[in-house]
Design a protein around this motif. Structure first.
Motif, PDB file in Angstrom:
ATOM      1  N   SER A  42       0.809  -1.218   0.000  1.00 23.91           N
ATOM      2  CA  SER A  42       0.000   0.000   0.000  1.00 23.91           C
ATOM      3  C   SER A  42       0.839   1.262   0.000  1.00 23.91           C
ATOM      4  O   SER A  42       0.350   2.347  -0.326  1.00 23.91           O
ATOM      5  CB  SER A  42      -0.941   0.013   1.218  1.00 23.91           C
ATOM      6  OG  SER A  42      -0.191   0.027   2.425  1.00 23.91           O
ATOM      7  N   THR A  43       2.116   1.138   0.346  1.00 23.41           N
ATOM      8  CA  THR A  43       2.984   2.310   0.429  1.00 23.41           C
ATOM      9  C   THR A  43       4.431   1.875   0.362  1.00 23.41           C
ATOM     10  O   THR A  43       4.750   0.683   0.368  1.00 23.41           O
ATOM     11  CB  THR A  43       2.717   3.075   1.749  1.00 23.41           C
ATOM     12  OG1 THR A  43       3.415   4.319   1.730  1.00 23.41           O
ATOM     13  CG2 THR A  43       3.168   2.266   2.956  1.00 23.41           C
ATOM     14  N   ARG A  66      -4.769  -1.612   4.528  1.00 18.59           N
ATOM     15  CA  ARG A  66      -5.717  -0.551   4.168  1.00 18.59           C
ATOM     16  C   ARG A  66      -6.335  -0.808   2.791  1.00 18.59           C
ATOM     17  O   ARG A  66      -5.692  -0.639   1.767  1.00 18.59           O
ATOM     18  CB  ARG A  66      -5.005   0.795   4.187  1.00 18.59           C
ATOM     19  CG  ARG A  66      -4.473   1.175   5.570  1.00 18.59           C
ATOM     20  CD  ARG A  66      -3.732   2.481   5.542  1.00 18.59           C
ATOM     21  NE  ARG A  66      -2.533   2.403   4.716  1.00 18.59           N
ATOM     22  CZ  ARG A  66      -1.828   3.462   4.330  1.00 18.59           C
ATOM     23  NH1 ARG A  66      -2.226   4.674   4.674  1.00 18.59           N
ATOM     24  NH2 ARG A  66      -0.735   3.314   3.598  1.00 18.59           N
ATOM     25  N   GLU A  67      -7.613  -1.179   2.803  1.00 22.73           N
ATOM     26  CA  GLU A  67      -8.273  -1.587   1.569  1.00 22.73           C
ATOM     27  C   GLU A  67      -8.401  -0.445   0.562  1.00 22.73           C
ATOM     28  O   GLU A  67      -8.173  -0.644  -0.641  1.00 22.73           O
ATOM     29  CB  GLU A  67      -9.654  -2.154   1.883  1.00 22.73           C
ATOM     30  CG  GLU A  67     -10.349  -2.744   0.671  1.00 22.73           C
ATOM     31  CD  GLU A  67     -11.574  -3.549   1.046  1.00 22.73           C
ATOM     32  OE1 GLU A  67     -12.178  -4.156   0.137  1.00 22.73           O
ATOM     33  OE2 GLU A  67     -11.936  -3.576   2.243  1.00 22.73           O
ATOM     34  N   LYS A  68      -8.776   0.748   1.025  1.00 25.99           N
ATOM     35  CA  LYS A  68      -8.970   1.861   0.088  1.00 25.99           C
ATOM     36  C   LYS A  68      -7.678   2.235  -0.616  1.00 25.99           C
ATOM     37  O   LYS A  68      -7.670   2.536  -1.814  1.00 25.99           O
ATOM     38  CB  LYS A  68      -9.546   3.066   0.830  1.00 25.99           C
ATOM     39  CG  LYS A  68     -10.995   2.889   1.253  1.00 25.99           C
ATOM     40  CD  LYS A  68     -11.546   4.153   1.879  1.00 25.99           C
ATOM     41  CE  LYS A  68     -13.020   3.984   2.248  1.00 25.99           C
ATOM     42  NZ  LYS A  68     -13.583   5.202   2.877  1.00 25.99           N
ATOM     43  N   VAL A  69      -6.577   2.234   0.119  1.00 27.18           N
ATOM     44  CA  VAL A  69      -5.282   2.557  -0.481  1.00 27.18           C
ATOM     45  C   VAL A  69      -4.881   1.472  -1.467  1.00 27.18           C
ATOM     46  O   VAL A  69      -4.362   1.756  -2.562  1.00 27.18           O
ATOM     47  CB  VAL A  69      -4.200   2.736   0.601  1.00 27.18           C
ATOM     48  CG1 VAL A  69      -2.858   3.072  -0.038  1.00 27.18           C
ATOM     49  CG2 VAL A  69      -4.595   3.838   1.580  1.00 27.18           C
ATOM     50  N   LEU A  70      -5.112   0.219  -1.103  1.00 29.54           N
ATOM     51  CA  LEU A  70      -4.810  -0.899  -2.005  1.00 29.54           C
ATOM     52  C   LEU A  70      -5.583  -0.767  -3.320  1.00 29.54           C
ATOM     53  O   LEU A  70      -5.047  -1.032  -4.400  1.00 29.54           O
ATOM     54  CB  LEU A  70      -5.156  -2.230  -1.346  1.00 29.54           C
ATOM     55  CG  LEU A  70      -4.190  -2.778  -0.310  1.00 29.54           C
ATOM     56  CD1 LEU A  70      -4.782  -4.007   0.365  1.00 29.54           C
ATOM     57  CD2 LEU A  70      -2.837  -3.117  -0.931  1.00 29.54           C
ATOM     58  N   GLN A  71      -6.836  -0.366  -3.227  1.00 32.70           N
ATOM     59  CA  GLN A  71      -7.653  -0.191  -4.430  1.00 32.70           C
ATOM     60  C   GLN A  71      -7.019   0.851  -5.356  1.00 32.70           C
ATOM     61  O   GLN A  71      -6.945   0.660  -6.570  1.00 32.70           O
ATOM     62  CB  GLN A  71      -9.064   0.234  -4.054  1.00 32.70           C
ATOM     63  CG  GLN A  71      -9.984   0.412  -5.255  1.00 32.70           C
ATOM     64  CD  GLN A  71     -11.393   0.825  -4.860  1.00 32.70           C
ATOM     65  OE1 GLN A  71     -11.691   1.013  -3.680  1.00 32.70           O
ATOM     66  NE2 GLN A  71     -12.263   0.962  -5.835  1.00 32.70           N
ATOM     67  N   TYR A  87      -6.449  -6.944  -5.357  1.00 35.17           N
ATOM     68  CA  TYR A  87      -5.988  -6.564  -4.021  1.00 35.17           C
ATOM     69  C   TYR A  87      -6.830  -7.269  -2.966  1.00 35.17           C
ATOM     70  O   TYR A  87      -7.981  -7.621  -3.196  1.00 35.17           O
ATOM     71  CB  TYR A  87      -6.052  -5.044  -3.826  1.00 35.17           C
ATOM     72  CG  TYR A  87      -7.451  -4.469  -3.887  1.00 35.17           C
ATOM     73  CD1 TYR A  87      -8.238  -4.332  -2.741  1.00 35.17           C
ATOM     74  CD2 TYR A  87      -7.993  -4.053  -5.103  1.00 35.17           C
ATOM     75  CE1 TYR A  87      -9.517  -3.803  -2.798  1.00 35.17           C
ATOM     76  CE2 TYR A  87      -9.267  -3.523  -5.172  1.00 35.17           C
ATOM     77  CZ  TYR A  87     -10.023  -3.393  -4.018  1.00 35.17           C
ATOM     78  OH  TYR A  87     -11.289  -2.875  -4.079  1.00 35.17           O
ATOM     79  N   ILE A  88      -6.212  -7.472  -1.825  1.00 34.03           N
ATOM     80  CA  ILE A  88      -6.904  -8.088  -0.693  1.00 34.03           C
ATOM     81  C   ILE A  88      -6.335  -7.510   0.597  1.00 34.03           C
ATOM     82  O   ILE A  88      -5.118  -7.531   0.823  1.00 34.03           O
ATOM     83  CB  ILE A  88      -6.773  -9.634  -0.714  1.00 34.03           C
ATOM     84  CG1 ILE A  88      -7.438 -10.240   0.532  1.00 34.03           C
ATOM     85  CG2 ILE A  88      -5.326 -10.080  -0.861  1.00 34.03           C
ATOM     86  CD1 ILE A  88      -7.527 -11.762   0.494  1.00 34.03           C
TER      87      ILE A  88
END
Length: 287
Positions: A42-43, A66-71, A87-88
């Motif tokens: 994610s980062t 962090r799901e939103k960042v992964l998206q 992503y998961i």
């Protein structure tokens, strides 16, 4: 500096350069369509790993908490050229989550060519305060989840003649102040995967293991901790990520990035007093 010391240092330089010159040639096309699972994506370094694999045209599964960042990272991977990007969200302190991530990757991609283990748990930068529970939790995230995911993915990697890439640290080869729990986890990684690499070789396994030793990298999380405390230079996460990918793709057993970490790792046992002096004078600490 004595003549013997100069000879030793020159010999190390020659050996290092010879290893670089004889390293396998990286073929970028070999990653087109490759099936890759990247953790901690994610980062920082993990995010840059995902983007580089995307540019090479790989099929990618990324994971972090962090799901939103992964998206957002997955969407950017597709825009950069990834053939597929999934992503998961997962917590690597959970045994069920680590298994779930590998199962998800195998379901979405069919198999794995590369498992890139990069995630780390958050750890404070400061003198150890006796918090054994935090160290135990960090070992779950930074070490036990690595070996659990590696075992879970090993059969698929064996079938694809794949590569297991482990992102470690110079701190796994030498001690440093303010990071005792983190250092212990990286030392464990080096020991375990170094041993596993020999065992796989003895079994004539198709799987290669690459352990990547990194110096200080300019990720946001790292720089927030060390800014104003140390004068150790930081190096770009995007360059570190590209070197990690090349190391895995060429099936080299080790990466040292930046290059001088190789010499630090070797010379620390030959010149312990000098190493201690350099380390103790690399930090601005006021009791």
């Amino acid at each position: 500096m004595g003549a013997f010391t100069k000879i030793i240092l020159v010999s190390i330089c020659v050996a290092f350069l010879a290893a670089k010159w004889t390293a396998p040639t990286f073929d970028a096309d070999s990653l087109r369509g490759a099936k890759v699972l990247v953790t901690g994506a994610s980062t920082g370094i993990g995010e840059q790993l995902a983007y580089h694999y995307a540019r090479f045209g790989a099929k990618i599964v990324i994971t972090a908490r962090r799901e939103k960042v992964l998206q957002q990272v997955a969407e950017k991977c597709l825009s950069l050229g990834a053939q597929k990007a999934f992503y998961i969200a997962a917590d690597m302190a959970s045994e069920s989550d680590t298994d779930r991530v590998v199962d998800f990757a195998l379901e979405k991609l069919g198999s794995l060519d590369y498992l890139v283990l990069n995630h780390i748990g958050s750890s404070r930068f400061g003198m150890w305060d006796g918090d054994v529970e935090h160290t135990r939790w960090l070992m779950k995230v930074n070490f036990f989840s690595y070996i659990q995911m590696a075992w879970k993915a090993l059969a698929s990697l064996e079938q694809s003649k794949g590569s297991l890439v482990v992102v470690s640290s110079l701190l796994g080869k030498m001690s440093s102040p303010f990071v005792a729990p983190y250092t212990s986890t990286k030392s464990a990684l080096n020991g375990f995967f170094g041993s596993l690499r020999y065992e796989l070789a003895m079994k004539k396994s198709n799987v290669s293991i690459s352990v990547c030793t990194l110096g200080l990298i300019d990720t946001d999380s790292a720089m927030e901790k060390v800014r104003g405390v140390t004068n150790v230079p930081a190096y770009p996460a995007t360059d570190a990520a590209l070197n990690i990918i090349i190391t895995g793709a060429t099936r080299q057993p080790e990466l040292f990035y930046p290059w001088f970490t190789y010499f630090i790792a070797i010379t620390k046992d030959w010149f312990p007093s000098l190493t201690d002096y350099i380390i103790l004078n690399s930090y601005d600490y006021i009791p």
